[in-house]
Design an enzyme around this catalytic site. Structure first.
Site, PDB file in Angstrom:
ATOM      1  N   SER A  88      -3.764   2.519  -2.280  1.00  0.00           N
ATOM      2  CA  SER A  88      -3.283   3.888  -1.468  1.00  0.00           C
ATOM      3  C   SER A  88      -3.548   5.116  -2.202  1.00  0.00           C
ATOM      4  CB  SER A  88      -1.844   3.913  -1.066  1.00  0.00           C
ATOM      5  OG  SER A  88      -1.382   5.135  -0.611  1.00  0.00           O
ATOM      6  N   GLY A 131      -8.937  -0.854  -1.483  1.00  0.00           N
ATOM      7  CA  GLY A 131      -8.599  -0.208  -2.562  1.00  0.00           C
ATOM      8  C   GLY A 131      -6.885   0.287  -2.498  1.00  0.00           C
ATOM      9  N   SER A 185      -5.535  -3.708   2.404  1.00  0.00           N
ATOM     10  CA  SER A 185      -5.882  -5.136   2.169  1.00  0.00           C
ATOM     11  C   SER A 185      -5.803  -5.775   0.618  1.00  0.00           C
ATOM     12  CB  SER A 185      -7.238  -5.482   2.764  1.00  0.00           C
ATOM     13  OG  SER A 185      -8.159  -4.714   2.501  1.00  0.00           O
ATOM     14  N   SER A 217      -9.988   6.261   3.457  1.00  0.00           N
ATOM     15  CA  SER A 217     -10.025   6.761   4.713  1.00  0.00           C
ATOM     16  C   SER A 217     -11.074   8.101   4.881  1.00  0.00           C
ATOM     17  CB  SER A 217      -8.688   7.612   5.303  1.00  0.00           C
ATOM     18  OG  SER A 217      -7.525   6.417   5.368  1.00  0.00           O
TER      19      SER A 217
END
Length: 220
Positions: free
Chosen positions: A52, A50, A124, A57
């Site tokens: 930033s 996805g 990614s 995280s």
């Protein structure tokens, strides 16, 4: 992330090694099935992708904690953390991004083969790179989780101040601003806003855990 100079040395070395004709695979007597029986779980890769600021995280760490509480062995591969070591020689050109994902995919494959639930958290952005990682894993054990959060939501969070720098032209090639993000076409799990609100980290993790349970990865 933003583009910088210096790229390709790692990718070139990897390609050269892959064409060597004097390297042979050595089989060991203890295999993946043996390790999975020992751990009472099935190895897999949960690949979180996805923009930033979409919450990758946060989801990865929450999921890791939830699995730990269930006595399941998991390990988080965080994109930024890996750039402090394994991928510290890579910048943010398209070539380096591809090599970045290739390396993480190979490491994730090893964790899954060891019987762990590997949680990979990376932007990614390119579909072909994620698909290449999927192709490394057997038996549908690559679980792509798409954090489908709107750009304006991610930019409003801007936890690292990167969007602000990209808008100011201080970072070039930033995903979602002047470099594309290619969303998954057939991901296993898609997480998005509900009635204009983002799900809580625990709710997102619960969605992934439910999938893992349903598919038998958490079997005793």
């Amino acid at each position: 992330m933003g583009s910088t100079t210096g790229a390709g040395a790692g990718a070139g070395a990897a390609a050269a090694a892959g064409t060597a004709n004097n390297i042979f695979w050595h089989e060991c007597p203890v295999g993946r099935a043996d390790r999975q029986r020992l751990l009472k779980q099935k190895g897999c890769v949960v690949w979180i992708t996805g923009l930033s600021g979409s919450g990758k995280s946060t989801l990865a760490c929450t999921l890791g904690r939830e699995l730990h509480s269930r006595r399941k062995l998991a390990y988080v591969l965080d994109g930024d953390n890996l750039r402090h070591g394994l991928n510290k020689d890579l910048a943010f050109s398209a070539q380096d991004r591809t090599e970045n994902i290739r390396r993480v995919g190979e490491v994730a494959k090893l964790f899954a083969d060891a019987g762990l639930i590997c949680i990979a958290s990376l932007i990614s952005p390119y579909r072909r790179d994620r698909d290449s990682c999927r192709a490394l894993l057997p038996d549908a054990s690559f679980i792509e989780v798409f954090l489908n959060m709107p750009l304006e939501v991610c930019e409003s969070r801007d936890p690292k101040g990167l969007y602000k720098l990209a808008r100011a032209g201080k970072i070039k090639g930033f995903t979602g601003i002047d470099d594309p993000y290619e969303p998954p076409l057939n991901c296993e799990i898609e997480i998005k806003q509900e009635e204009g609100s983002c799900p809580s980290p625990s709710a997102m993790a619960g969605q992934v855990v439910s999938y893992l349970e349903e598919k038998g990865f958490l079997e005793d």
